[in-house]
Design an enzyme around this catalytic site. Structure first.
Site, short mmCIF file in Angstrom:
data_model
loop_
_atom_site.label_atom_id
_atom_site.label_comp_id
_atom_site.label_asym_id
_atom_site.label_seq_id
_atom_site.Cartn_x
_atom_site.Cartn_y
_atom_site.Cartn_z
CE LYS A 85 29.49 -32.32 -3.60
NZ LYS A 85 28.48 -32.62 -4.63
N GLY A 128 19.52 -30.56 -4.64
CA GLY A 128 20.19 -30.21 -5.90
C GLY A 128 21.44 -29.37 -5.73
CB THR A 129 23.40 -28.07 -2.81
OG1 THR A 129 23.27 -29.32 -2.14
CG2 THR A 129 22.51 -27.05 -2.17
N GLY A 130 24.42 -30.23 -4.88
CA GLY A 130 25.59 -30.91 -5.43
C GLY A 130 25.64 -30.82 -6.95
CB CYS A 131 23.05 -31.45 -9.57
SG CYS A 131 22.51 -33.02 -8.92
CB THR A 148 19.54 -28.10 0.79
OG1 THR A 148 18.92 -29.25 1.37
CG2 THR A 148 19.61 -26.99 1.80
N1 LIG Z 1 22.67 -24.89 3.95
C1 LIG Z 1 23.73 -24.56 3.19
N2 LIG Z 1 24.20 -23.30 3.22
C2 LIG Z 1 25.26 -22.94 2.47
N3 LIG Z 1 25.90 -23.77 1.65
C3 LIG Z 1 25.47 -25.06 1.56
C4 LIG Z 1 24.36 -25.53 2.33
N4 LIG Z 1 24.17 -26.85 2.03
C5 LIG Z 1 25.09 -27.18 1.12
N5 LIG Z 1 25.89 -26.12 0.85
C6 LIG Z 1 26.99 -26.06 -0.12
O1 LIG Z 1 26.48 -26.60 -1.33
C7 LIG Z 1 27.49 -27.29 -2.03
C8 LIG Z 1 27.04 -28.73 -2.30
O2 LIG Z 1 27.34 -29.49 -1.15
P1 LIG Z 1 26.56 -30.73 -0.57
O3 LIG Z 1 25.17 -30.34 -0.20
O4 LIG Z 1 27.42 -31.29 0.50
O5 LIG Z 1 26.52 -31.72 -1.82
P2 LIG Z 1 25.44 -32.77 -2.28
O6 LIG Z 1 24.24 -32.00 -2.71
O7 LIG Z 1 26.11 -33.50 -3.35
O8 LIG Z 1 25.12 -33.58 -1.07
C9 LIG Z 1 28.73 -27.17 -1.16
O9 LIG Z 1 29.50 -26.06 -1.57
C10 LIG Z 1 28.17 -26.94 0.23
O10 LIG Z 1 29.10 -26.30 1.08
C1 LIG Z 2 18.57 -37.42 -11.06
C2 LIG Z 2 19.31 -37.00 -9.83
N1 LIG Z 2 20.63 -36.74 -9.89
C3 LIG Z 2 21.30 -36.35 -8.77
C4 LIG Z 2 20.66 -36.23 -7.57
C5 LIG Z 2 21.43 -35.77 -6.32
O1 LIG Z 2 20.80 -34.70 -5.69
P1 LIG Z 2 21.40 -33.88 -4.45
O2 LIG Z 2 22.16 -32.74 -5.03
O3 LIG Z 2 20.24 -33.40 -3.66
O4 LIG Z 2 22.27 -34.78 -3.67
C6 LIG Z 2 19.29 -36.50 -7.52
N2 LIG Z 2 18.60 -36.41 -6.38
N3 LIG Z 2 18.64 -36.89 -8.68
MG LIG Z 3 23.06 -31.81 -0.56
#
Ligand SMILES: Nc1ncnc2c1ncn2[C@@H]1O[C@H](COP(=O)(O)OP(=O)(O)O)[C@@H](O)[C@H]1O
Ligand SMILES: Cc1ncc(COP(=O)(O)O)c(N)n1
Ligand SMILES: [Mg+2]
Length: 557
Positions: free
Chosen positions: A231, A266-269, A264
């Site tokens: 991602k 929690g986007t990953g979860c 943003t």
């Molecule tokens: N500002 C944003 N606008 C649009 N999509 C986003 C944005 N930030 C993250 N994403 C998308 O959200 C999803 C989670 O990605 P990411 O944020 O890299 O993961 P994590 O939360 O684990 O760090 C991916 O599909 C990414 O492309």
């Molecule tokens: C309990 C828990 N699990 C996962 C994440 C990752 O969060 P993020 O999607 O922002 O990287 C978090 N901050 N807390």
């Molecule tokens: Mg993120």
């Protein structure tokens, strides 16, 4: 590329309750006659079979993750995502974190026995389809998961290798890395690291470009997961949000415009649990990932206005569908909208002395289920005024109104979407301009066009000309065979177009392919004195042949 699906399989008639895969890649199904092995069955088909025949059982995701007191990420994000996607979600809590918009203040890891007991309680009793993991803060927990899944196999395992929170707090220590690599990744049907996590898993390689992400996806795949999604939400050099999906054979670059927001967390979860939810519903892996990306994008868009806390990172809006209900304006796409698709033509209206609004009103009265304004020669100002008036009529009848080609007109009047041709503005650019929720259709003559339309974020395709037509100059006729080929390849619903009228519409619907949802018509409706009567006749004819209209597996966000 080998991701065409065929939905006609003899076993689809069985009442199959569970389909799951073994390490060797063979697939097993349990139906009312006992267990059968589906060796030759591709993954996508196995998942669809589960969906198509699971009767009243609600799809079920179990999330094994940490609690986030701020409720933006972790267990709370997973519960909200699954609820929003219509999937039951049970929870195994591995740790309780104290978090808010400022960051992580405390982490309490739960006793291993408690985690094992939670897993056993749910897996032994509640028929879980898909397990999704988030924060796994000790090696013992990875082992517990491994053992539990051996005892209680599930359809798929989605691994979000949570290691560092976006705020920089370490959520899984380095001692766990080897266990992730050796035990967790080989079990996973998909692993979804962000840039930092991919880098850590690969021993600290620098990931700065999309090309780096591709190599990382390939190297991670070598560690054993069946699919990898790297991602790129935090890719420093990119103005788009780019993710790389690799299934061991093909790479897919999934791109969306980056939403400017502080919210943003929690986007990953959210992404991982939406993938799990879609898999539990029966989607193929690639479709699940695509739907999840659009879901996250929409939740970010709706969450822009959330004003909670004083820190740098707030939560997204997982339950935006509840807001949509209160928004009378937004008309979301449904494949059944394509049933009788009326496309206007200014020349024909002039010929018969119809105003565009009268023609649209009459078509809707006669049963048109969607309207496209195709005004090739109109002046911009005149077109915009006509579009505004037609939109009022369409909104009053809950009929979507699309604009042919002119994204500017659609934006200016807030139409429901746009239909573009192969040489118009590219679909991904249209999507970036219109946002995740407007309807986008594309004209496609070939399977390659159809797959590109899907990959670029269209909602449906129009395919033709099926029959020769005067409405469009130099338009190659693809015939019923060409239409069928496109429908079979398409992952999106299809509307047939080109020379369709009362005498040949039946032959189109008799193709009987699941993705074919209806017919789009110009002359047979609008090159007539009485538009309402002609539309009604065609509507009746289609209704009589409705058994032939397929119910496709399509993406819904
Ligand atoms: N500002 C944003 N606008 C649009 N999509 C986003 C944005 N930030 C993250 N994403 C998308 O959200 C999803 C989670 O990605 P990411 O944020 O890299 O993961 P994590 O939360 O684990 O760090 C991916 O599909 C990414 O492309
Ligand atoms: C309990 C828990 N699990 C996962 C994440 C990752 O969060 P993020 O999607 O922002 O990287 C978090 N901050 N807390
Ligand atoms: Mg993120």
């Amino acid at each position: 590329m080998a991701f065409f699906l065929s939905y006609s399989t003899p076993i689809a008639h069985h009442k199959i309750c569970t389909v799951f895969s073994s390490k060797q890649g063979s697939r097993h199904a349990v139906d009312q006659f006992g267990s059968v092995t589906l060796k030759a069955m591709p993954e996508e088909m196995a998942l669809i079979v589960t969906n198509g025949s699971s009767n009243n059982k609600i799809p079920h995701v179990l999330t094994m993750a940490g609690s986030d007191s701020g409720a933006g990420a972790g267990i709370q994000a997973d519960l909200k995502t699954c609820a929003a996607r219509g999937v039951f979600c049970s929870t195994v809590i591995t740790a309780v974190t104290a978090q808010n918009t400022l960051g992580v203040q405390d982490v309490s890891i739960l006793p291993e026995e408690s985690v094992a007991a939670q897993l056993k309680s749910v897996l032994s009793d509640m028929h879980v389809d898909v397990v999704k993991t988030g924060m796994l803060p000790s090696t013992a927990m990875v082992k517990i998961l491994h053992d539990s899944l051996k005892q209680f196999p599930v359809q798929a395992l989605v691994v979000d290798p949570v290691m560092v929170s976006t705020s920089g707090h370490v959520l899984a220590g380095s001692s766990i890395l080897d266990m992730f690599r050796q035990d967790l990744l080989p079990m996973a049907d998909i692993v979804t690291p962000n840039i930092k996590e991919a880098s850590v898993l690969l021993g600290g390689v620098q990931l700065e470009t999309v090309t780096d992400m591709r190599s990382a996806a390939k190297s991670l795949h070598d560690m054993g997961p069946r699919n990898v999604l790297v991602k790129g939400g935090d890719l420093p050099s990119s103005s788009d949000a780019v993710d790389i999906f690799f299934d061991g054979k093909d790479f897919y670059e999934l791109r969306s415009s980056r939403i400017q927001t502080r919210n943003t967390h929690g986007t990953g979860c959210t992404m991982a649990s939406c993938i799990a939810a879609e898999l539990a519903k029966g989607s193929s892996m690639l479709s699940a990932v695509k739907v999840a990306k659009r879901y996250v994008e929409t939740a970010l868009e709706y969450g822009k206005g959330i004003n909670i806390g004083n820190g740098p990172q707030g939560p997204l809006d997982h339950m935006f569908k509840l807001k949509r209900k209160n928004s009378s304006k937004l008309r979301l796409f449904e494949p059944s909208d394509l049933f009788l698709y009326a496309v206007t033509d200014s020349g024909m209206n002039k010929k018969w002395g119809h105003s565009i609004t009268d023609a649209v009103k009459a078509a809707i009265e006669g049963g048109a289920t969607i309207v496209q304004l195709r005004e090739k020669d109109a002046e911009t100002g005149e077109f915009l005024e006509a579009a505004k008036s037609c939109l009022e009529i369409c909104r009053a009848h809950n009929t979507p109104l699309l604009i042919n080609d002119r994204v500017d007109i659609a934006l200016a009047c807030d139409a429901d979407g746009v239909h573009v041709g192969q040489s118009d503005m590219p679909v991904n650019t249209v999507r970036a301009l219109l946002g995740p929720e407007k309807i986008i259709g594309v004209s496609c003559k070939t399977p390659e066009h159809a797959l590109k339309a899907w990959a670029d974020g269209a909602d449906y395709i129009g395919s033709g000309g099926v029959f020769p037509t005067n409405t469009k100059a130099n338009n190659r006729t693809i015939g019923l065979d060409g239409l069928k080929t496109v429908c079979l390849a398409s992952k999106l619903p299809v509307v047939a177009i080109g020379g369709i009228n009362l005498s040949n519409a039946r032959s189109v619907m008799e193709l009987g392919v699941v993705n074919l949802k209806g017919v789009a018509v110009v002359s047979a409706l609008f090159d007539r004195e009485c538009v309402a009567v002609e539309t009604r006749k065609l509507h009746n004819l289609l209704t009589e042949n409705v058994a032939n209209v397929g119910s496709a597996v399509t993406e819904d966000v």
